[in-house]
Design an enzyme around this catalytic site. Structure first.
Site, mmCIF file in Angstrom:
data_model
loop_
_atom_site.group_PDB
_atom_site.id
_atom_site.type_symbol
_atom_site.label_atom_id
_atom_site.label_comp_id
_atom_site.label_asym_id
_atom_site.label_seq_id
_atom_site.Cartn_x
_atom_site.Cartn_y
_atom_site.Cartn_z
ATOM 1 N N ASP A 42 0.803 -1.222 0.000
ATOM 2 C CA ASP A 42 0.000 0.000 0.000
ATOM 3 C C ASP A 42 0.839 1.277 0.000
ATOM 4 O OD1 ASP A 42 -2.679 0.931 -0.184
ATOM 5 O OD2 ASP A 42 -2.584 1.637 1.886
ATOM 6 N N MET A 43 2.077 1.198 -0.464
ATOM 7 C CA MET A 43 2.915 2.401 -0.482
ATOM 8 C C MET A 43 2.697 3.170 -1.786
ATOM 9 S SD MET A 43 4.070 2.481 2.487
ATOM 10 C CE MET A 43 5.274 3.814 2.442
#
Length: 413
Positions: A296-297
């Site tokens: 989720d970066m």
């Protein structure tokens, strides 16, 4: 505060410096323009790199946008459930889905040093404010249910929501019914980042019972601990420190945070705007995301911070680091790394392509990856904070770490 629906002009302040104005025109177009006095400074302190011309100074004012704010300002607003909760909290004053209304309501406590307030209203409550019960007026970007909170000192302690013109100095991230032990997961991953020597904000796990007076629309149904993180965009005395995320840097709307750019674009921007060492620190953090399985970066989970006089950006501290693979076993990287998103596909040849596209020295990138993998392997297995993660979640993280070590060390899984 005046009814946000009746406001047509908002002034944009960076701390106490007026940088520009947002005007809502008939037909629901929103236009942002810079102040002449701010333009004469060349755009200092910096509002966003997205507004700066390659030759120096500021770009032309962005074109008016229909039914939306310019991308920089859209990225200051909460998303999904947090947005829905804030719109419900301000029901009757904020129309659902109306960015201008919501920015007018929340503009006094935004991420960084930006304040967006009605024209002519720069300070504390004035005579033109409607008599009303104080409301929460903070905005935090992102989709998770998280609140800006005040940690009360003295007898009783506890944590409360800032109301009216108050502002919080901590972010409280609440547990999720969908993702078990997400607070503990992030807490341990932040501890790992700190053990690696990365710049990480103060953090602790607290009980939900420590919170007082949380309005019903912000409450979650899930049991479990809350992750409390000190805001790095607020100083010790509550002063605002400017930040911008990379969706803002690139002028990309929140809806495109997963595809608006690739990881090499962030690295290249850091090398130019900050330094090559800052770009290599980004590589180190990126390697950590790969080895721990953090899918989720996206663009909003990397930021610049403007300390001091606000003219020189630095890479902001680490935030939103957790392992997503326990919840999404087939998860992939949020953005493309040399054309690849699958964790197992991020072998050394991909990092060589990444280095070339980011215009970084290949040897320095590969050394950074190798050193980070080695240090994670040394630290993770005996990290004390592992103990807070439930066994099933921890087993899935451990399995991913074990599988990624040979991939990143030059072998294959």
């Amino acid at each position: 505060m005046a009814d946000p629906r009746s406001i047509s002009t908002l002034q944009v302040l960076l701390n106490d410096c007026k940088v520009g104005t947002i005007v809502r025109t008939p037909g629901d177009f929103n236009a942002f323009s810079f102040e002449d006095r701010y333009r004469a400074t060349g755009g200092l302190p910096v509002l966003s790199l997205s507004f700066r011309a390659a030759t120096g100074g500021l770009r032309k004012d962005p074109k008016p946008v229909a039914r939306a704010l310019p991308a920089f300002f859209a990225n200051l607003l909460p998303e999904d459930k947090l947005r829905e909760a804030m719109e419900k909290h301000h029901a009757g004053q904020v129309r659902a889905g109306n960015d201008f209304d919501l920015l007018a309501a929340l503009g006094s406590d935004l991420p960084g040093a930006v304040r967006v307030v009605p024209e002519g209203d720069r300070g504390p409550p004035a005579a033109n404010r409607l008599p009303e019960r104080p409301k929460a007026r903070f905005s935090l970007a992102g989709v998770q249910m998280k609140l800006s909170v005040i940690k009360n000192t003295g007898k009783g302690g506890g944590l409360t929501l800032p109301l009216g013109d108050e502002q919080g100095s901590y972010i409280a991230k609440f547990p999720s019914t969908s993702f078990p032990a997400v607070s503990e997961n992030e807490y341990a991953n932040l501890a790992l980042a700190a053990a690696l020597g990365m710049e990480v904000p103060e953090r602790e796990l607290v009980e939900q019972s420590e919170f007082e007076g949380i309005p019903q629309e912000f409450q979650t149904l899930s049991d479990g601990k809350v992750l409390l993180v000190r805001r790095f965009d607020r100083g010790a005395a509550g002063e605002r420190i400017h930040i911008e995320d990379f969706a803002q840097v690139f002028g990309i709307y929140p809806s495109r945070k997963y595809e608006g750019a690739a990881y090499h674009d962030i690295a290249a921007a850091l090398a130019v705007a900050v330094s090559v060492p800052a770009a290599l620190e980004f590589v180190r953090r990126l390697t950590l995301a790969v080895i721990t399985g953090n899918g989720d970066m996206h663009l909003k989970n990397w930021s610049l911070i403007y300390r001091g006089n606000g003219s020189a950006p630095q890479l902001a501290p680490v935030y939103d680091v957790l392992s997503t693979v326990p919840y999404f076993p087939a998860d992939r990287m949020a953005l493309s790394l040399a054309g690849e998103r699958a964790f197992k596909g991020l072998t050394l040849p991909r990092w060589k392509i990444f280095a070339n596209r980011a215009r970084l020295p290949e040897a320095a990138v590969l050394n950074t990856v190798a050193e980070t993998v080695e240090r994670v392997d040394q630290l993770w297995w005996t990290l004390p904070e592992r103990a807070v993660i439930p066994e099933k979640v921890l087993e899935r993280i451990d399995a991913h770490v074990r599988s990624m070590i040979p991939v990143l060390a030059g072998g294959s899984a």
